[in-house]
Motif scaffolding. Structure first.
Motif, short mmCIF file in Angstrom:
data_model
loop_
_atom_site.label_atom_id
_atom_site.label_comp_id
_atom_site.label_asym_id
_atom_site.label_seq_id
_atom_site.Cartn_x
_atom_site.Cartn_y
_atom_site.Cartn_z
N MET A 20 0.83 -1.18 0.00
CA MET A 20 0.00 0.00 0.00
C MET A 20 0.88 1.25 0.00
O MET A 20 1.86 1.34 0.72
N GLU A 58 1.83 4.98 0.85
CA GLU A 58 1.59 5.94 1.93
C GLU A 58 2.43 7.18 1.65
O GLU A 58 3.59 7.08 1.28
N GLU A 102 5.91 6.10 0.23
CA GLU A 102 6.51 4.83 0.60
C GLU A 102 5.62 3.69 0.11
O GLU A 102 4.40 3.74 0.27
N LEU A 103 6.23 2.71 -0.48
CA LEU A 103 5.53 1.52 -0.96
C LEU A 103 6.26 0.31 -0.40
O LEU A 103 7.45 0.11 -0.69
N ASP A 104 5.57 -0.47 0.41
CA ASP A 104 6.16 -1.67 1.02
C ASP A 104 7.50 -1.36 1.68
O ASP A 104 8.48 -2.09 1.51
N GLY A 105 7.56 -0.23 2.43
CA GLY A 105 8.77 0.12 3.16
C GLY A 105 9.86 0.76 2.33
O GLY A 105 10.94 1.04 2.85
N ARG A 106 9.62 1.00 1.06
CA ARG A 106 10.63 1.58 0.16
C ARG A 106 10.20 2.98 -0.28
O ARG A 106 9.05 3.17 -0.68
N CYS A 144 7.33 3.55 -10.49
CA CYS A 144 6.02 3.89 -9.93
C CYS A 144 5.32 5.01 -10.70
O CYS A 144 4.31 5.55 -10.23
#
Length: 178
Positions: free
Chosen positions: A1, A3, A56-60, A103
């Motif tokens: 997700m 954020e 941030e996507l999956d902590g990245r 992205c």
């Protein structure tokens, strides 16, 4: 997700300097944007006094933007004196907008700009300003669709292109800035 959140002191500026990948296509066109190869120290300098946001996507970290109030007239903007627009009271300055190439096309750049513009409104700024390469027509059109208008130009030291200064009025919800 996905954020979008404020940049935290514990965030890695090395990771945030994802700007290199985001600006690689512009470098390939011959435009030496500062973000093409800026060091972590330059990232830190450009964030000084600014509110940074990251996507941030999956902590990245996959996107970033910075927004700040006007610069003091004597303070350098990267290596140059700031244009008068960037020292005008009531003006927020948007910079460091980047989305990782993996992205793109998902509206992330728009969401980052929405976040920065909302922050500027909440702080009571009257307008938001930015600059981009004059020959970068797609970028200029993107900003124009968001309500930005060209109000002048600047030639930054060492750049292979002239920049256009753009501004957008903000409907303020508060009035903390003068």
């Amino acid at each position: 997700m996905m954020e979008i959140r404020p940049l935290q002191p514990s965030d890695s500026l090395e990771e945030l300097t994802l700007l290199h990948a985001a600006y690689a296509s512009l470098a390939a066109q011959g435009w030496n944007f500062t973000a093409v190869n800026q060091s972590v120290d330059v990232t830190r300098e450009r964030l000084a006094g600014a509110q940074g946001f990251v996507a941030e996507l999956d902590g990245r970290m996959v996107g970033t933007v910075a927004i700040r109030g006007p610069k003091p007239a004597g303070e350098a903007y990267i290596a140059d004196p700031p244009p008068p627009l960037y020292t005008t009271p009531g003006t927020a300055i948007l910079s460091q907008l980047a989305v990782h190439p993996d992205c793109r096309g998902q509206g992330l750049g728009e969401r980052l700009m929405d976040t920065a513009e909302a922050w500027a409104r909440e702080q009571g700024f009257e307008r938001i300003a930015l600059d981009t390469a004059e020959p970068a027509e797609a970028l200029r059109r993107r900003y124009e669709r968001r309500g930005y208008a060209a109000v002048g130009g600047v030639r930054w030291q060492g750049k292979t292109y002239a920049s256009v200064l753009m501004t957008k009025p903000l409907a303020c919800q508060a009035s903390h800035q003068t």
